[in-house]
Design a protein around this motif. Structure first.
Motif, mmCIF file in Angstrom:
data_model
loop_
_atom_site.group_PDB
_atom_site.id
_atom_site.type_symbol
_atom_site.label_atom_id
_atom_site.label_comp_id
_atom_site.label_asym_id
_atom_site.label_seq_id
_atom_site.Cartn_x
_atom_site.Cartn_y
_atom_site.Cartn_z
ATOM 1 N N ASP A 609 0.825 -1.206 0.000
ATOM 2 C CA ASP A 609 0.000 0.000 0.000
ATOM 3 C C ASP A 609 0.859 1.256 0.000
ATOM 4 O O ASP A 609 0.492 2.270 -0.617
ATOM 5 C CB ASP A 609 -0.921 0.015 1.230
ATOM 6 C CG ASP A 609 -2.025 -1.026 1.134
ATOM 7 O OD1 ASP A 609 -2.308 -1.471 0.006
ATOM 8 O OD2 ASP A 609 -2.583 -1.395 2.179
ATOM 9 N N ALA A 610 2.009 1.215 0.674
ATOM 10 C CA ALA A 610 2.869 2.390 0.761
ATOM 11 C C ALA A 610 3.700 2.598 -0.500
ATOM 12 O O ALA A 610 3.939 3.736 -0.907
ATOM 13 C CB ALA A 610 3.795 2.275 1.971
ATOM 14 N N THR A 611 4.156 1.519 -1.118
ATOM 15 C CA THR A 611 5.060 1.636 -2.264
ATOM 16 C C THR A 611 4.359 1.523 -3.609
ATOM 17 O O THR A 611 4.927 1.913 -4.627
ATOM 18 C CB THR A 611 6.151 0.552 -2.190
ATOM 19 O OG1 THR A 611 5.524 -0.746 -2.143
ATOM 20 C CG2 THR A 611 7.007 0.752 -0.957
ATOM 21 N N HIS A 612 3.144 1.004 -3.641
ATOM 22 C CA HIS A 612 2.403 0.866 -4.890
ATOM 23 C C HIS A 612 0.992 1.439 -4.715
ATOM 24 O O HIS A 612 -0.007 0.709 -4.793
ATOM 25 C CB HIS A 612 2.311 -0.593 -5.331
ATOM 26 C CG HIS A 612 3.625 -1.184 -5.740
ATOM 27 N ND1 HIS A 612 4.566 -1.588 -4.822
ATOM 28 C CD2 HIS A 612 4.156 -1.422 -6.971
ATOM 29 C CE1 HIS A 612 5.622 -2.068 -5.468
ATOM 30 N NE2 HIS A 612 5.405 -1.974 -6.768
ATOM 31 N N PRO A 613 0.877 2.751 -4.470
ATOM 32 C CA PRO A 613 -0.462 3.351 -4.354
ATOM 33 C C PRO A 613 -1.154 3.367 -5.705
ATOM 34 O O PRO A 613 -0.534 3.156 -6.752
ATOM 35 C CB PRO A 613 -0.159 4.771 -3.866
ATOM 36 C CG PRO A 613 1.203 5.054 -4.399
ATOM 37 C CD PRO A 613 1.943 3.754 -4.371
ATOM 38 N N ARG A 614 -2.464 3.622 -5.685
ATOM 39 C CA ARG A 614 -3.198 3.671 -6.951
ATOM 40 C C ARG A 614 -2.584 4.700 -7.885
ATOM 41 O O ARG A 614 -2.423 4.468 -9.071
ATOM 42 C CB ARG A 614 -4.669 4.011 -6.677
ATOM 43 C CG ARG A 614 -5.395 2.952 -5.902
ATOM 44 C CD ARG A 614 -5.448 1.640 -6.670
ATOM 45 N NE ARG A 614 -6.273 1.682 -7.829
ATOM 46 C CZ ARG A 614 -7.452 1.100 -7.944
ATOM 47 N NH1 ARG A 614 -7.931 0.423 -6.949
ATOM 48 N NH2 ARG A 614 -8.141 1.175 -9.061
ATOM 49 N N VAL A 615 -2.236 5.852 -7.369
ATOM 50 C CA VAL A 615 -1.482 6.856 -8.118
ATOM 51 C C VAL A 615 -0.580 7.556 -7.113
ATOM 52 O O VAL A 615 -1.009 7.891 -6.007
ATOM 53 C CB VAL A 615 -2.405 7.894 -8.804
ATOM 54 C CG1 VAL A 615 -1.574 8.937 -9.542
ATOM 55 C CG2 VAL A 615 -3.352 7.215 -9.781
ATOM 56 N N LYS A 616 0.675 7.776 -7.478
ATOM 57 C CA LYS A 616 1.584 8.475 -6.580
ATOM 58 C C LYS A 616 1.021 9.861 -6.264
ATOM 59 O O LYS A 616 0.487 10.540 -7.146
ATOM 60 C CB LYS A 616 2.965 8.606 -7.216
ATOM 61 C CG LYS A 616 3.685 7.274 -7.368
ATOM 62 C CD LYS A 616 5.058 7.471 -7.969
ATOM 63 C CE LYS A 616 5.782 6.129 -8.099
ATOM 64 N NZ LYS A 616 7.127 6.284 -8.694
ATOM 65 N N PRO A 617 1.147 10.297 -5.017
ATOM 66 C CA PRO A 617 0.573 11.597 -4.642
ATOM 67 C C PRO A 617 1.064 12.744 -5.511
ATOM 68 O O PRO A 617 0.280 13.600 -5.919
ATOM 69 C CB PRO A 617 1.018 11.760 -3.181
ATOM 70 C CG PRO A 617 1.233 10.366 -2.684
ATOM 71 C CD PRO A 617 1.732 9.589 -3.863
ATOM 72 N N GLN A 618 2.373 12.754 -5.832
ATOM 73 C CA GLN A 618 2.887 13.840 -6.673
ATOM 74 C C GLN A 618 2.297 13.782 -8.072
ATOM 75 O O GLN A 618 1.963 14.819 -8.654
ATOM 76 C CB GLN A 618 4.427 13.769 -6.754
ATOM 77 C CG GLN A 618 5.131 14.080 -5.451
ATOM 78 C CD GLN A 618 5.233 12.864 -4.547
ATOM 79 O OE1 GLN A 618 4.677 11.800 -4.848
ATOM 80 N NE2 GLN A 618 5.936 13.014 -3.439
#
Length: 757
Positions: A609-618
């Motif tokens: 969940d931390a390294t492969h989010p649905r879309v990176k926040p940036q």
């Protein structure tokens, strides 16, 4: 010529309500391009910070951190360079020689560079080409944060490049269509001019002169607005975590602080060189060209038709779309679909790359926008509205297809951009996340820097697989040096036990210090073949291919052993538990048994969940910022189009009032027409989005590997595509409010319009 100028000036004064919308469209479009250009210029030449690590030493010696290889460039030989992740430290012999020149200062936390108290000339003569010699501001390159700043600037360039391209696309399209609509609204005037004896050339010259005057004034205004908005754009990038805190853009909105002083300098934006820099040149001439081109294309048709035909066409849209536009739209549609099919056939993974899914959809969007007058009619036939007002709304929209298409086209572009860009980004991220989840066969993952486990066994742990991030480089086709992300493992058997990698051929357990695991994207990917590669520390070696992985969504990198990773520290430990082990108990035990910097022990699900989010926040913030800018511009232009259309409907609305329609009924009709146009644009935009996301879904299906053992089982296809309904719905809502408000208020505020009572 003087007569043409006089007539053009008189038309600009008397029809300023028409030209105001075109002026605003050009000015805002130029402002967007100028702001993005100024941001790119600032990112291309970022400010140089002061050195921190060796600030007291005049000279810094650090190892070479780039790999340079000879490649073919046509008939000549050239050099291709790439940055290596783990450069070898300065050798001990060189350190002894440097100590004879002066005191050598070392940083034991990061011993990759040394400071020397000696003259720069003497150090350069001694070092030669064995290492880098840094002096002055260049000593900043030895700081731990230098590489992070470089990566941040690269991210800003990528984001601004994408945003600039999309903004320019929206600006050019809206500006050209606005000018064409202005010309279409004046068809009766042109018919009267032709009836009075004006030649087609006279009509075209008058329109060209008017467009030139509006284009010059609006482009100059847009450059000033762009200079004011560029610092605001930089602040927005910083606030959303896209740009580093020190990123600045010069402009009239904020003064530039000089280092070491408290006063501010306004000379940059007040100089001639500032206003003649390439961002303003590009923005100004683009705005002027689009304004003139949009008016010229419409004026050709206005000059060709006869006077009686022009008067008849002014009341009924008998030929709302010339054949030239149909041919261009059909060609763009065929090109967009053809590119998608060709990419699916040759390299489906290209559709998953950000550069592709942010640029290729523009072709289909442009095609749909060009064919909007032709596509609007079938959509309008599908709309059924109750009552007499509903019937009048639909028939008005169908009869005035130019007006309907002029409102629907910006909505189409906005919806298609929001759906295609955000949908593609979320779909690719979802596929990568599911693929990573399918390939993991562990329950606990420890991350950090320089990790190590105690030799004492941890109860409940079945298999432990430490690994390090590194990279390998290969010269493909002799023409380019290609970097591939890799992981270095200490035990290939443990890697096979803790992962479900999509192995196409070979065996992960056959990996050793003389071999490598590659994927199908490599030029040579046959088990047993020998490859010449460069490792993460720059060493050249030849390795045998032990196994080949499926290409997947692009995250299936190479694998080597620790012996081929140089000084790469262990940054991840995958842990597989025994069947009867308690994850919570083992997690606590691993925390106590793991040493290193920034150690974090988490469950595999939490790590994913931390390294492969649905879309990176940036990435998400950058796209939302981009879509917000495009939506704001589209909304303002949409309001201008509605106001221009309302300004020429006085007679029609007075006739409705005289026929017995109440003031409320007329306003409901205007609101209904606006909503029908927005609905038509939304439907067309969703159709374009479906085509773009359909191509992406096909690519994910082709890239999803099949494995009899269940490894990596169709991760991409199961993930499917994601439709960003929230973003699309918000965009449609804004367009609907703006279109309805501008349409109703524009008619109510007309001086000659008596709808207001």
């Amino acid at each position: 010529m003087l007569t043409t100028l006089t007539c053009a000036w008189a038309n600009l004064r008397t029809r300023r309500h028409l030209f105001a919308g075109a002026f605003v469209a050009v000015a805002l479009g130029v402002a967007l391009v100028a702001s993005m250009g100024l941001g790119l210029a600032a990112a291309a030449d970022p400010p140089v910070g002061k050195p921190q690590r060796f600030a007291a030493q005049p000279v810094v010696v650090m190892p070479h951190d780039t790999l340079t290889v000879e490649v073919d460039r046509g008939p000549h030989r050239a050099h291709d360079s790439k940055k290596i992740p783990h450069p070898q430290p300065v050798d001990k012999e060189l350190l002894r020689e440097l100590a004879e020149l002066g005191t050598v200062h070392r940083d034991h936390l990061a011993p990759d560079a040394v400071g020397v108290d000696a003259s720069a000339a003497a150090v350069r003569e001694l070092v030669g080409d064995r290492a880098q010699v840094l002096t002055g501001a260049a000593r900043r390159l030895a700081d731990p944060g230098a590489e992070r700043d470089v990566q941040a600037v690269v991210a800003v360039r990528a984001m601004l490049g994408t945003a600039g391209g999309v903004s320019a696309f929206v600006a050019v399209f809206v500006t050209a269509s606005t000018f064409a609509f202005v010309v279409a609204l004046r068809r009766r005037e042109f018919g009267l001019l032709r009836l009075a004896g004006a030649t087609p050339g006279r009509v075209r010259r008058q329109l060209f002169t008017e467009a030139l005057a509006v284009g010059v004034a609006a482009s100059a205004t847009g450059c000033v607005l762009g200079s004011w908005g560029a610092p605001l754009l930089a602040r927005a990038l910083i606030d959303n975590g896209i740009a580093p805190p020190w990123f600045t853009v010069s402009g009239t909105g904020t003064p530039q602080s000089t280092s070491g002083t408290s006063w501010t300098s306004w000379t940059s934006w007040g100089s001639w060189s500032y206003w003649t820099s390439w961002p303003f040149q590009l923005a100004f001439w683009t705005g002027l060209f689009v304004a003139v081109a949009g008016a010229w294309a419409a004026s050709r048709r206005a000059g060709r038709i006869g006077p009686m035909e022009a008067l008849w066409d002014a009341d009924a849209d008998t030929d709302a779309m010339p054949w030239s536009r149909r041919i261009v739209g059909a060609a763009l549609l065929a090109l967009g679909l053809g590119l998608t099919v060709h990419t699916l056939w040759t390299d489906p993974s290209a559709l998953l790359k950000r550069k592709t899914y942010t640029t290729q959809p523009m072709i289909l969007i442009t095609a749909a926008a060009a064919l909007a007058p032709l596509l609007v009619r079938p959509v309008l036939r599908l709309i059924r509205l109750p009552g007499a007002i509903g019937l009048l709304v639909r028939e008005n929209a169908a009869a005035s297809v130019r007006r309907t298409a002029a409102v629907a086209a910006p909505v189409l572009v906005t919806v298609a951009l929001a759906g295609s860009l955000m949908g593609s980004a979320e779909s690719v991220s979802a596929a990568k996340s599911q693929e990573a989840n399918e390939q993991s066969n562990v329950q606990i993952i420890a991350t950090g820097h320089h990790l190590s486990l105690t030799r004492r066994p941890v109860p409940g742990v079945a298999t432990v697989s430490p690994s390090a991030s590194t990279a390998v480089f290969v010269r493909e086709e002799g023409t380019s040096l290609v970097r591939s992300e890799a992981r270095a493992v200490s035990d290939p058997a443990a890697l096979a036990a803790t992962s479900r990698l999509p192995v196409v051929s070979g065996d992960l357990r056959h990996l050793d210090d003389r071999s490598i695991v590659v994927n199908e994207e490599w030029e040579h990917h046959r088990v047993g073949d020998r490859l010449t590669v460069w490792l993460g520390d720059g060493r050249r070696t030849t390795l045998r291919i032990a196994a080949v992985l499926a290409r997947g969504t692009g995250d299936n990198g190479a694998y080597v052993t620790m012996a081929n990773a140089g000084a790469a520290p262990v940054d991840r430990i995958d842990v597989r538990l025994t069947p009867d082990a308690s994850p919570a108990t083992v997690t606590d035990a691993l925390r106590a048994a793991t040493s290193g910097h920034d150690v974090r022990v988490r469950t595999a699900a939490a790590w994913l969940d931390a390294t492969h989010p649905r879309v990176k926040p940036q990435t998400r913030q950058g796209m939302l910022l981009l879509l917000g800018i495009a939506l704001t511009y589209t909304a303002i232009s949409l309001a201008g189009t509605q106001l221009m259309a309302a300004s020429v409907r006085d007679g029609e609305l007075r006739a409705l009032r005289r026929a017995g329609a109440t003031r409320a009924q007329v306003r409901w009709m205007l609101a209904g027409e606006a909503l029908v146009a927005v609905t038509a644009g939304t439907a067309l935009g969703l159709a374009v989005t479906a085509l773009n996301l359909g191509g992406l879904a096909a690519a994910l299906g082709l890239l999803s590997p099949e494995s009899g053992a269940g490894a990596g089982a169709r991760a991409g296809l199961e993930a499917g595509v994601v439709m960003p309904w929230g973003v699309v719905g918000s965009a449609v809502g804004v367009c609907a409010v703006v279109a309805v408000g501008a349409g109703v208020l524009g008619a109510g505020w007309g001086r000659r319009n008596r709808v207001g009572g």
